[in-house]
Design an enzyme around this catalytic site. Structure first.
Site, PDB file in Angstrom:
ATOM      1  N   SER A 145     -30.837  -5.288 -15.914  1.00  0.00           N
ATOM      2  CA  SER A 145     -29.674  -4.503 -16.304  1.00  0.00           C
ATOM      3  C   SER A 145     -29.913  -3.846 -17.670  1.00  0.00           C
ATOM      4  CB  SER A 145     -28.438  -5.405 -16.299  1.00  0.00           C
ATOM      5  OG  SER A 145     -27.264  -4.666 -16.486  1.00  0.00           O
ATOM      6  N   ASP A 313     -25.559  -0.602  -5.704  1.00  0.00           N
ATOM      7  CA  ASP A 313     -25.328  -0.620  -7.152  1.00  0.00           C
ATOM      8  C   ASP A 313     -24.773   0.734  -7.591  1.00  0.00           C
ATOM      9  OD1 ASP A 313     -25.416  -0.840  -9.928  1.00  0.00           O
ATOM     10  OD2 ASP A 313     -27.388  -1.784  -9.960  1.00  0.00           O
ATOM     11  N   HIS A 346     -24.398  -4.376  -8.311  1.00  0.00           N
ATOM     12  CA  HIS A 346     -25.218  -4.581  -9.503  1.00  0.00           C
ATOM     13  C   HIS A 346     -25.472  -6.061  -9.784  1.00  0.00           C
ATOM     14  CE1 HIS A 346     -27.083  -3.695 -13.294  1.00  0.00           C
ATOM     15  NE2 HIS A 346     -26.215  -4.442 -13.948  1.00  0.00           N
TER      16      HIS A 346
END
Length: 374
Positions: A145, A313, A346
């Protein structure tokens, strides 16, 4: 017991956007044993809110945020690799942050903290690895991330310091949707009267702003498919509803978001959240490629890379993972690209452990088998 260690950064520690920190430190944890040649090190850079406690250890047996991925015989095998996880500079989980005392005043930095860039996070992590642990070259750098963006900065700023790279659900620059969401999160915190231009305390604390910011985040971390599958339109039982509250919580999904926010609100410093969130928006690999993301990525030199993305995502879309893979491949790396269909969006790298273990464990296994850990 606490497994957390600290590395003192050079003083002054110059920041990308101006200013410097004095007497700053970075928190980190390690697992496994560093080889005599110091050539089996794997560094993990985290998302916005996690601490350096990625997994349990003999010094701290509490589960870490990536517990199922790190340990003996796991995907990131600590019988083979010396694993390091660094808490981002600017985070209040042990590293110097806006919540830390400013040596010049003895009071918390608050908004007096210098403007933070992910390049500063990368440079601080490199200081831990190179100066603190004496590791000249990482066997592998893993970025998840926001940490994936920090990892790209690390490799751009410190060429030759990384042999292989694993990019997990990240991006070479923030897209407008991600910027818009983070902007709303920051606005929710700033508009809470208790934020008070960053001058809050335990008694007057921006709970409402932090709660809204967290809820917005959780909504975008998962996919619509996940929300539909888990909650549909199920309502709470009458005794679970706040009947006296106008427009109060009625659906299970609302209750779920409330619970997430309640656990998060006092666990992360609001000013640290603001600084790291804005740093994520500012980061742009194109700055290193004369305005071109692809040219910026092509300045990164690693031997091998694994790039993982998730089709669901919405914060870091799959096409951005493809962009990273293409750029690293054009720079000469042997690149494996894995596109997963996990419904978790995500957050899949924290939840869909079987698929991520298969990809990451397989890549690291081949890396050590084919070329040795150094």
């Amino acid at each position: 017991m606490d497994a957390r260690r600290y590395h003192a950064l050079p003083s002054p520690f110059a920041m990308k956007r101006g200013g410097a920190l004095h007497g700053a430190q970075v928190a980190y944890e390690t697992w496994g044993t560093l080889s005599a040649a110091r050539d089996n090190a794997v560094l993990i850079l985290t998302g916005l809110s996690p601490s350096a406690h990625a997994a349990s250890s003999s010094e701290d047996d509490s589960p870490g945020w990536w517990e199922a991925m790190i340990g003996p015989g796991k995907a990131i095998d600590t019988d083979r690799w010396f694993v390091i996880c660094v808490n981002s500079l600017g985070s209040d989980k042990g590293s110097t942050s806006p919540a830390s005392p400013d040596p010049a005043t003895g009071e918390p930095y608050r908004l007096g903290f210098p403007e933070l860039a992910l390049e500063d996070v990368a440079n601080a992590a490199h200081a831990v690895v190179a100066d603190g642990l004496g590791i000249a070259r990482l066997a592998c750098l893993i970025g998840c991330s926001m940490g994936g963006m920090s990892a790209l900065a690390y490799m751009l700023l410190h060429p030759g310091s990384v042999r292989a790279h694993i990019s997990v659900d990240t991006a070479p620059q923030a897209q407008p949707f991600a910027i818009a969401i983070r902007s709303l999160q920051r606005e929710a915190i700033r508009l809470d009267p208790n934020w008070n231009e960053g001058r809050y305390d335990d008694r007057r604390y921006p709970e409402t702003g932090m709660s809204i910011a967290r809820k917005l985040g959780v909504i975008t971390y998962r996919s619509a498919m996940e929300w539909n599958g888990r909650f549909a339109r199920i309502r709470l039982d009458p005794e679970q509803r706040a009947e006296q509250q106008p427009f109060g919580v009625e659906f299970q999904v609302e209750s779920y978001l409330q619970g997430h926010a309640r656990r998060f609100v006092r666990g992360f410093d609001p000013n640290s959240y603001l600084y790291l969130s804005r740093a994520s928006d500012w980061f742009d690999v194109a700055e290193y490629g004369e305005g071109s993301v692809q040219q910026g990525l092509q300045r990164i030199r690693v031997e091998q890379a694994l790039v993982i993305g998730v089709s669901t995502d919405i914060l870091f879309p799959l096409e951005q993972q493809e962009q990273i893979a293409e750029g690293l491949r054009a720079a000469g790396a042997e690149v494996e690209f894995v596109a997963l269909d996990s419904p978790q969006g995500h957050d899949a790298f924290l939840v869909d452990i079987p698929n991520y273990s298969r990809a990451i464990g397989g890549f690291l296994g081949r890396l050590s088998l084919d070329r040795g850990p150094g």
